[in-house]
Design a protein around this motif. Structure first.
Motif, PDB file in Angstrom:
ATOM      1  N   ASN A 126      11.044   3.936   7.193  1.00 28.68           N
ATOM      2  CA  ASN A 126      12.009   4.139   6.338  1.00 28.68           C
ATOM      3  C   ASN A 126      13.370   4.616   7.068  1.00 28.68           C
ATOM      4  OD1 ASN A 126      10.214   3.898   4.334  1.00 28.68           O
ATOM      5  ND2 ASN A 126       9.864   6.055   4.080  1.00 28.68           N
ATOM      6  N   ARG A 127      13.105   5.238   8.274  1.00 36.53           N
ATOM      7  CA  ARG A 127      14.051   5.760   9.144  1.00 36.53           C
ATOM      8  C   ARG A 127      15.085   4.380   9.584  1.00 36.53           C
ATOM      9  NH1 ARG A 127      13.514  10.736  12.746  1.00 36.53           N
ATOM     10  NH2 ARG A 127      12.400  11.130  10.816  1.00 36.53           N
ATOM     11  N   ILE A 128      14.412   3.452   9.990  1.00 37.07           N
ATOM     12  CA  ILE A 128      15.174   2.220  10.460  1.00 37.07           C
ATOM     13  C   ILE A 128      15.768   1.606   9.375  1.00 37.07           C
ATOM     14  CG2 ILE A 128      14.958  -0.148  11.520  1.00 37.07           C
ATOM     15  CD1 ILE A 128      14.674   1.931  13.637  1.00 37.07           C
ATOM     16  N   TRP A 129      14.917   1.513   8.050  1.00 39.40           N
ATOM     17  CA  TRP A 129      15.384   0.895   6.800  1.00 39.40           C
ATOM     18  C   TRP A 129      16.718   1.594   6.285  1.00 39.40           C
ATOM     19  CZ3 TRP A 129      15.443  -3.211   4.083  1.00 39.40           C
ATOM     20  CH2 TRP A 129      15.707  -3.169   2.461  1.00 39.40           C
ATOM     21  N   ALA A 130      17.071   2.677   6.460  1.00 43.83           N
ATOM     22  CA  ALA A 130      18.078   3.503   6.025  1.00 43.83           C
ATOM     23  C   ALA A 130      19.187   3.253   6.939  1.00 43.83           C
ATOM     24  CB  ALA A 130      17.524   5.072   6.214  1.00 43.83           C
ATOM     25  N   GLU A 131      18.957   3.177   8.362  1.00 45.94           N
ATOM     26  CA  GLU A 131      19.901   3.080   9.319  1.00 45.94           C
ATOM     27  C   GLU A 131      20.599   1.428   9.012  1.00 45.94           C
ATOM     28  OE1 GLU A 131      18.460   3.369  13.415  1.00 45.94           O
ATOM     29  OE2 GLU A 131      18.147   5.633  12.982  1.00 45.94           O
ATOM     30  N   SER A 159       8.105  -1.449  12.382  1.00 42.59           N
ATOM     31  CA  SER A 159       7.201  -0.437  12.597  1.00 42.59           C
ATOM     32  C   SER A 159       6.242  -0.800  13.426  1.00 42.59           C
ATOM     33  CB  SER A 159       6.804   0.172  11.289  1.00 42.59           C
ATOM     34  OG  SER A 159       5.704  -0.540  10.908  1.00 42.59           O
ATOM     35  N   THR A 160       5.395   0.594  14.318  1.00 45.12           N
ATOM     36  CA  THR A 160       4.730   0.094  15.192  1.00 45.12           C
ATOM     37  C   THR A 160       3.234  -0.536  14.615  1.00 45.12           C
ATOM     38  OG1 THR A 160       5.356   1.932  16.643  1.00 45.12           O
ATOM     39  CG2 THR A 160       3.062   1.162  17.119  1.00 45.12           C
ATOM     40  N   ALA A 161       3.136  -0.144  13.414  1.00 48.78           N
ATOM     41  CA  ALA A 161       1.661  -0.551  12.727  1.00 48.78           C
ATOM     42  C   ALA A 161       2.056  -2.037  12.501  1.00 48.78           C
ATOM     43  CB  ALA A 161       1.720   0.316  11.396  1.00 48.78           C
ATOM     44  N   CYS A 162       3.146  -2.404  12.098  1.00 44.54           N
ATOM     45  CA  CYS A 162       3.408  -3.837  11.857  1.00 44.54           C
ATOM     46  C   CYS A 162       3.279  -4.572  12.887  1.00 44.54           C
ATOM     47  CB  CYS A 162       4.883  -3.990  10.901  1.00 44.54           C
ATOM     48  SG  CYS A 162       4.691  -3.270   9.394  1.00 44.54           S
ATOM     49  N   ARG A 163       3.968  -4.166  13.938  1.00 45.65           N
ATOM     50  CA  ARG A 163       3.795  -4.952  15.357  1.00 45.65           C
ATOM     51  C   ARG A 163       2.649  -4.928  15.753  1.00 45.65           C
ATOM     52  NH1 ARG A 163       5.883  -2.434  19.157  1.00 45.65           N
ATOM     53  NH2 ARG A 163       6.818  -0.689  18.560  1.00 45.65           N
ATOM     54  N   ILE A 164       1.630  -4.420  15.375  1.00 45.73           N
ATOM     55  CA  ILE A 164       0.262  -4.331  16.011  1.00 45.73           C
ATOM     56  C   ILE A 164      -0.673  -4.938  14.931  1.00 45.73           C
ATOM     57  CG2 ILE A 164       0.537  -3.048  18.117  1.00 45.73           C
ATOM     58  CD1 ILE A 164      -1.174  -0.872  16.648  1.00 45.73           C
TER      59      ILE A 164
END
Lengths: 383, 140
Positions: A126-131, A159-164
């Protein structure tokens, strides 16, 4: 038998192509209500909405790198009892896996909902999306994101979860939108995977016939890259928490807000023990604990809380990473939970959300199993 | 140098192991005083939380003990307990807890001698293993 309906994409506008499919499903009467990610009036946020009026499909963003909440719990709310309406939901693969776990827990009903799942390139926190949406509008950000993903570029901001994540495709969906197909930038196959999905796709008028190129190497190559990243990440996490002191340090930024528990789609208790009277200590109890130990961390029971959650939901964790997304202090919870879940699920040869007919490991037993954990000997310690 | 006296917590089922502990007492068997018994109605009700709480509060060893397979007063609680112990024994070592700290045994109501022996054996094992990794010096 499966039905494959090709969806034509024009001008890289995959979101619009998917809207046409959803509208066709509404118009054919196959679905009467739809739970799907929807662009807010601020043109920035994307949140799930339950859509009844087909005109509202204009705002649906079936695919985007926004992942504000795991919709499994929302879909469970809609199917806790029969909704009495032809209901469909656009769920990410991890959301569907969580939904299947909830169905096993009798908190949702898989038969009451047609699940449409798009091959998932991942999402931002959410943080990156907002940025990012402070710089670019949500729609063009999404278009750019999908173009990059389909070109095989791994976005380092995922997000880390998505990257892995090594399960980016939902084999259990009624209708799979095969975004990872060879020619997806021009034409995406919608594939039925269940009788319900086939009935829905058969009812809509066929699009201009064309050859659909199903998943080629894209999917296996993506999973291989993710697996390598996963191995690296989980190994580092394992080292970071290999002693109780280390684990306590890992979690020490926790302020006991319990957001991770609220965001977790498979934290299934109606009332969490950690908000009950059990933890409503008398002042003297704090003083006693401080006296016994010399000092007690405040707020208390942080390590206890996380270890409890790891054991309670480790077997059902689908690795969606919403725990980390919800953390106000950026504790890397996703890799901690994914690592523990993998260990726990391997012990029982179980994969959370893989199959509806695979029983939750703690809900069943066999009489002659796991005799190795009984008795006073550890094979590896006392030969 | 003083000998390390471990603290053991045992969750024992009312119908078998607790009764065995009673029998050990009435038979005046001697076993180490390191053990604290917590009577539960069935090992099947021992939530992983109980074990985690005991570990984090400084218990050096935890014993869960109930009826032999097939003898459970509630038909299958002990089988469910075995799966939970399996789960904990998989998870806890990742965080540095020695797996020997957690034991599951079946001790029937007439096994007073086995009960006393088990407590002796576990006390010695944990004494050799040393204090809990989550020691009381840890500020948690």
């Amino acid at each position: 038998m499966t039905t494959t309906v090709p969806i034509n994409v024009t001008d890289h506008n995959i979101a619009d192509a998917l809207r046409r499919l959803l509208r066709a499903l509404f118009e054919s009467g196959q679905i009467q209500a739809l739970l799907a990610p929807t662009l807010g009036h601020d043109r920035t946020t994307i949140m799930p909405a339950l859509i009844h009026d087909p005109e509202q499909i204009d705002r649906v963003m079936a695919i985007s790198p926004a992942f504000a909440v795991n919709s499994a719990k929302l879909a469970a709310r809609l199917t806790r009892k029969s909704p009495g309406i032809r209901l469909a939901a656009v769920l990410r693969p991890c959301e569907l896996r969580a939904f299947i776990e909830l169905a096993k827990l009798k908190q949702a009903c898989r038969e009451d909902i047609i699940v449409i799942s798009i091959d998932c390139p991942g999402a931002y926190s959410n943080r990156i999306w907002a940025e990012k949406t402070a710089q670019t509008d949500a729609v063009s950000l999404t278009e750019h994101f999908i173009d990059q993903a389909l070109a095989g570029h791994d976005d380092p901001d995922l997000s880390t979860a998505c990257r892995i994540c090594i399960e980016p495709v939902a084999e259990q969906a009624d209708i799979r939108i095969n975004l990872f197909a060879q020619n997806a930038a021009n034409q995406i196959p919608a594939i039925s995977q269940t009788p319900a999905g086939q009935q829905a796709l058969d009812a809509i008028p066929p699009a201009d016939a064309a050859d659909c190129h199903l998943s080629g190497n894209f999917e296996s190559e993506l999973i291989a890259r993710r697996q390598a990243e996963r191995d690296r990440t989980l190994q580092a996490t394992g080292k970071a928490v290999d002693h109780p002191h280390q684990l306590a340090a890992y979690l020490n930024r926790c302020v006991n807000c319990y957001n991770c528990r609220v965001a977790c789609p498979v934290c299934y208790c109606r009332e969490c023990v950690f908000v009950t009277d059990v933890f409503d200590y008398e002042p003297a109890q704090y003083i006693n604990r401080a006296t016994r130990r010399g000092a007690v961390r405040m707020p208390t029971d942080t390590l206890f809380y996380h270890l409890t959650r790891l054991t309670h939901i480790g077997l059902s964790c689908v690795g969606c990473g919403q725990c980390a997304n919800a953390c106000p202090n950026d504790i890397p919870l996703a890799e901690l939970f994914i690592m523990t879940a993998e260990t726990a699920q391997n012990e029982f040869d179980y994969r959370a959300g893989r199959r509806l007919d695979e029983a939750l490991p703690l809900s069943v037993f066999n009489k002659d199993e796991f005799t190795d954990v009984v008795g006073m000997q550890d094979p590896e310690v006392n030969p | 140098m003083s000998i390390f006296e471990p603290t053991l917590i045992a969750f024992v089922c009312n119908w078998c192991t607790y009764t065995a502990a009673d029998l050990a007492g009435t038979a005046r068997l001697i076993y180490p005083q390191n053990i604290r018994l917590v009577r539960v109605m069935c090992t099947g009700m021992v939530d992983p939380q109980y074990i985690l709480k005991a570990l984090l509060e400084g218990a050096d060893g935890i014993l869960v003990s109930g009826c032999h397979p097939g003898d459970c007063h509630y038909i299958n609680g002990n089988y469910k307990a075995r799966r939970r112990i399996k789960l904990l024994k998989a998870i806890l070592p990742q965080f540095g807890f020695a797996p020997q700290r957690l034991r599951l045994t079946w001790i029937g109501a007439s096994d007073g001698i086995t009960f006393a022996e088990t407590i002796k054996q576990m006390t010695e094992q944990i004494r050799a293993l040393g204090p809990n990794e989550a020691d009381l010096k840890m500020v948690i």
